[in-house]
Design a protein around this motif. Structure first.
Motif, PDB file in Angstrom:
ATOM      1  N   ARG A   1       0.812  -1.207   0.000  1.00 59.78           N
ATOM      2  CA  ARG A   1       0.000   0.000   0.000  1.00 59.78           C
ATOM      3  C   ARG A   1       0.851   1.264   0.000  1.00 59.78           C
ATOM      4  O   ARG A   1       0.546   2.231  -0.708  1.00 59.78           O
ATOM      5  CB  ARG A   1      -0.921  -0.008   1.232  1.00 59.78           C
ATOM      6  CG  ARG A   1      -1.829   1.210   1.348  1.00 59.78           C
ATOM      7  CD  ARG A   1      -2.857   1.279   0.253  1.00 59.78           C
ATOM      8  NE  ARG A   1      -3.762   0.139   0.272  1.00 59.78           N
ATOM      9  CZ  ARG A   1      -4.756  -0.025  -0.582  1.00 59.78           C
ATOM     10  NH1 ARG A   1      -4.959   0.864  -1.541  1.00 59.78           N
ATOM     11  NH2 ARG A   1      -5.555  -1.090  -0.500  1.00 59.78           N
ATOM     12  N   GLU A   2       1.957   1.244   0.772  1.00 60.05           N
ATOM     13  CA  GLU A   2       2.778   2.452   0.889  1.00 60.05           C
ATOM     14  C   GLU A   2       3.574   2.748  -0.389  1.00 60.05           C
ATOM     15  O   GLU A   2       4.083   3.852  -0.571  1.00 60.05           O
ATOM     16  CB  GLU A   2       3.723   2.349   2.086  1.00 60.05           C
ATOM     17  CG  GLU A   2       4.824   1.275   1.969  1.00 60.05           C
ATOM     18  CD  GLU A   2       4.356  -0.113   2.365  1.00 60.05           C
ATOM     19  OE1 GLU A   2       5.213  -1.015   2.441  1.00 60.05           O
ATOM     20  OE2 GLU A   2       3.134  -0.300   2.603  1.00 60.05           O
ATOM     21  N   ARG A   3       3.694   1.747  -1.279  1.00 59.11           N
ATOM     22  CA  ARG A   3       4.449   1.952  -2.515  1.00 59.11           C
ATOM     23  C   ARG A   3       3.558   1.803  -3.756  1.00 59.11           C
ATOM     24  O   ARG A   3       4.054   1.752  -4.874  1.00 59.11           O
ATOM     25  CB  ARG A   3       5.609   0.942  -2.611  1.00 59.11           C
ATOM     26  CG  ARG A   3       6.717   1.179  -1.599  1.00 59.11           C
ATOM     27  CD  ARG A   3       7.897   0.252  -1.851  1.00 59.11           C
ATOM     28  NE  ARG A   3       8.363   0.325  -3.233  1.00 59.11           N
ATOM     29  CZ  ARG A   3       9.164   1.271  -3.703  1.00 59.11           C
ATOM     30  NH1 ARG A   3       9.559   2.245  -2.905  1.00 59.11           N
ATOM     31  NH2 ARG A   3       9.550   1.254  -4.958  1.00 59.11           N
TER      32      ARG A   3
END
Length: 307
Positions: free
Chosen positions: A195-197
Motif C-alpha cells: 500500500r505504501e508503494r
C-alpha cells in the motif's frame, strides 16, 4: 482509484536555462530541439539566435503543433519521431548542426490529458501513443503479449522485481475479459503492491508500457547515433533524462560514442570517442524548481561536445 481534474498547462520546461546554456548558442548556428512539446526550450533557443540562425523542432504528436512559434524564417517544425533525425536533416539539406537539445520527459500535456491513458489518475482507454497515427496501443500489449513478454518489459522498462507475478495477474484477468482501461489495469495489479508503494509501483508499470508502445529506447539510441554524426566539431549535445534506463544510454554515448559504453581503442590501446562530456556530474533542478514543478525532481542534465 482517485480521479483528478486535468491541469491547463501544456508543459513546463525543465532545467530551461541550464540546458540551453549547455548548447553555447552561436547566433548564426543551426540547432535542433528533438522534443518540441510545449515549445519552451525552442523559444529560449530562438531568443538567443540571430536573424540567420535556424532551429528545427521535432515532435510526433499533432497536439504540439498548436505551440509552433510564429517565426517561419528561423523555425521549422518537423512532425516526426526523432529517430528519423538524420533523414529529415538530409531532406532539408543540413549536413551539420551546432547543437541538439532533448528533454526526454513526457509532457505534462500527456499526463494531464484524461483521454490518452498515460496516467492512472484518470479513467481512460489504455492508449499511451505519442503518435496517434501509430497502431500499437498499451491495450494491444496488455491483451496480446504472452506472459513471458509482459514480464520482460515490466522488468526491463519498469525495473519491477515482481514482474512475473504482475504478468501472471494480467494474463489471468484478461482471460475473463479484455483489459482496456487504466482503471481495469489498476484493479488488476495494484492489489499485488504494498500500500505504501502502490503509486510508485504503478508509475513503473505505466512507464514500462509507455516505453514499449512508443519504442522509446530504440528511438533514443537511433537519435543519439544520428546526433553524434551530425554535430559539427565543437557542437553540443544537451540531454535531460528522467529514469536510469535513459540516463545510462545517454551517459554511455557521451563517454564512448556507443550505446553499450564500450570505447574504441587503437592498436596501442588509446581510447577514442567522438564526444567529450563537459562534466562527470549531472545537473539537477534546484530546490526552488523542484518545489515549483514537482515533475522535475527526477530530471538529470548531461552535456557533451563534439571533438
Amino acid at each position: 482509484m482517485q480521479i483528478s481534474s486535468p491541469l491547463p498547462a501544456y508543459h513546463v520546461p525543465v532545467l530551461l536555462k541550464e540546458s540551453v546554456d549547455g548548447l553555447c548558442i552561436r547566433p548564426d548556428g543551426t540547432y535542433v530541439d528533438v522534443t518540441f512539446g510545449g515549445g519552451g526550450h525552442s523559444r529560449e533557443i530562438l531568443s538567443r539566435l540571430g536573424a540567420s540562425g535556424r532551429l528545427f523542432g521535432f515532435d510526433q504528436d499533432a497536439d504540439s503543433m498548436s505551440n509552433i512559434p510564429n517565426d517561419d524564417k528561423r523555425f521549422v517544425f518537423v512532425r516526426s519521431n526523432f529517430r528519423y533525425l538524420r533523414n529529415w536533416m538530409h531532406y532539408y539539406g543540413i549536413d551539420h548542426i551546432d547543437g541538439l537539445l532533448a528533454d526526454l520527459g513526457v509532457s505534462s500535456h500527456h499526463f494531464d490529458d484524461s483521454t490518452r491513458g498515460f496516467s492512472f489518475r484518470f479513467e481512460a482507454p489504455l492508449d499511451m501513443r505519442m503518435n496517434q497515427d501509430a497502431r500499437l496501443t498499451a491495450a494491444d500489449i496488455v491483451n496480446g503479449y504472452s506472459e513471458g513478454q509482459l514480464a520482460d518489459i515490466l522488468y526491463l522498462y519498469g525495473e519491477l522485481r515482481q514482474s512475473r507475478k504482475l504478468a501472471a495477474a494480467i494474463v489471468k484477468s484478461r482471460q475473463q475479459r479484455p483489459i482496456t482501461t487504466t482503471t481495469q489495469l489498476w484493479d488488476t495489479v495494484s492489489r499485488l503492491m504494498p500500500r505504501e508503494r502502490e503509486k510508485k509501483e504503478m508509475t513503473k508499470v505505466f512507464q514500462a508500457l509507455r516505453i514499449e508502445v512508443n519504442h522509446e529506447m530504440a528511438a533514443l539510441q537511433e537519435m543519439l547515433e544520428s546526433a553524434t554524426a551530425l554535430l559539427a566539431t565543437g557542437g553540443r549535445l544537451s540531454v535531460i533524462t528522467y529514469h536510469s534506463l535513459e540516463d545510462r544510454i545517454v551517459k554511455n554515448v557521451m563517454k564512448t560514442g556507443h550505446v553499450n559504453g564500450l570505447a574504441d581503442e587503437d592498436f596501442f590501446g588509446r581510447v577514442s570517442s567522438p564526444l567529450k562530456p563537459l562534466s562527470n556530474k549531472v545537473t539537477q533542478p534546484s530546490a526552488e524548481e523542484q518545489e515549483a514543478n514537482p515533475r522535475s525532481r527526477s530530471a538529470k542534465l548531461r552535456v557533451a561536445e563534439k571533438i
